[in-house]
Design a protein around this motif. Structure first.
Motif, PDB file in Angstrom:
ATOM      1  N   ALA A   1       0.808  -1.214   0.000  1.00  0.00           N
ATOM      2  CA  ALA A   1       0.000   0.000   0.000  1.00  0.00           C
ATOM      3  C   ALA A   1       0.844   1.268   0.000  1.00  0.00           C
ATOM      4  O   ALA A   1       0.302   2.368   0.113  1.00  0.00           O
ATOM      5  CB  ALA A   1      -0.922  -0.008   1.212  1.00  0.00           C
ATOM      6  N   ALA A   2       2.136   1.144  -0.161  1.00  0.00           N
ATOM      7  CA  ALA A   2       3.033   2.308  -0.066  1.00  0.00           C
ATOM      8  C   ALA A   2       2.654   3.429  -1.029  1.00  0.00           C
ATOM      9  O   ALA A   2       2.789   4.601  -0.699  1.00  0.00           O
ATOM     10  CB  ALA A   2       4.476   1.881  -0.293  1.00  0.00           C
ATOM     11  N   GLY A   3       2.159   3.106  -2.192  1.00  0.00           N
ATOM     12  CA  GLY A   3       1.812   4.129  -3.176  1.00  0.00           C
ATOM     13  C   GLY A   3       0.415   4.707  -3.010  1.00  0.00           C
ATOM     14  O   GLY A   3       0.052   5.668  -3.664  1.00  0.00           O
ATOM     15  N   ALA A   4      -0.372   4.114  -2.129  1.00  0.00           N
ATOM     16  CA  ALA A   4      -1.743   4.583  -1.910  1.00  0.00           C
ATOM     17  C   ALA A   4      -1.749   5.739  -0.911  1.00  0.00           C
ATOM     18  O   ALA A   4      -0.816   5.877  -0.119  1.00  0.00           O
ATOM     19  CB  ALA A   4      -2.600   3.436  -1.390  1.00  0.00           C
ATOM     20  N   PRO A   5      -2.791   6.553  -0.947  1.00  0.00           N
ATOM     21  CA  PRO A   5      -2.872   7.660   0.010  1.00  0.00           C
ATOM     22  C   PRO A   5      -2.873   7.184   1.471  1.00  0.00           C
ATOM     23  O   PRO A   5      -2.378   7.877   2.343  1.00  0.00           O
ATOM     24  CB  PRO A   5      -4.206   8.336  -0.330  1.00  0.00           C
ATOM     25  N   SER A   6      -3.444   5.997   1.709  1.00  0.00           N
ATOM     26  CA  SER A   6      -3.464   5.437   3.059  1.00  0.00           C
ATOM     27  C   SER A   6      -3.682   3.931   2.973  1.00  0.00           C
ATOM     28  O   SER A   6      -4.126   3.419   1.940  1.00  0.00           O
ATOM     29  CB  SER A   6      -4.577   6.064   3.904  1.00  0.00           C
TER      30      SER A   6
END
Length: 61
Positions: A20-25
């Protein structure tokens, strides 16, 4: 809207956060994954329905 609570096993915490590193949260990442899976499940159910006889319907649908 329905609220859900997820319990993430310790063994999955780090890999999930890395994914999830590239997601906003992390919450946004999980929500998108759930929506994607719901769409796939619905598509599978629709694909399993017996085909409708639409001969001659043209663009009326």
């Amino acid at each position: 809207m329905t609220a859900i609570t997820l319990r993430i096993p310790d063994a999955m915490d780090k890999p999930l956060r890395e994914a999830a590193a590239g997601a906003p949260s992390l919450n946004d990442y999980i929500l998108r994954a759930v929506r994607r899976q719901m769409t796939l499940d619905a598509a599978r159910k629709l694909a399993a329905i017996e085909p409708l006889d639409l001969a001659g319907e043209g663009d009326a649908l």
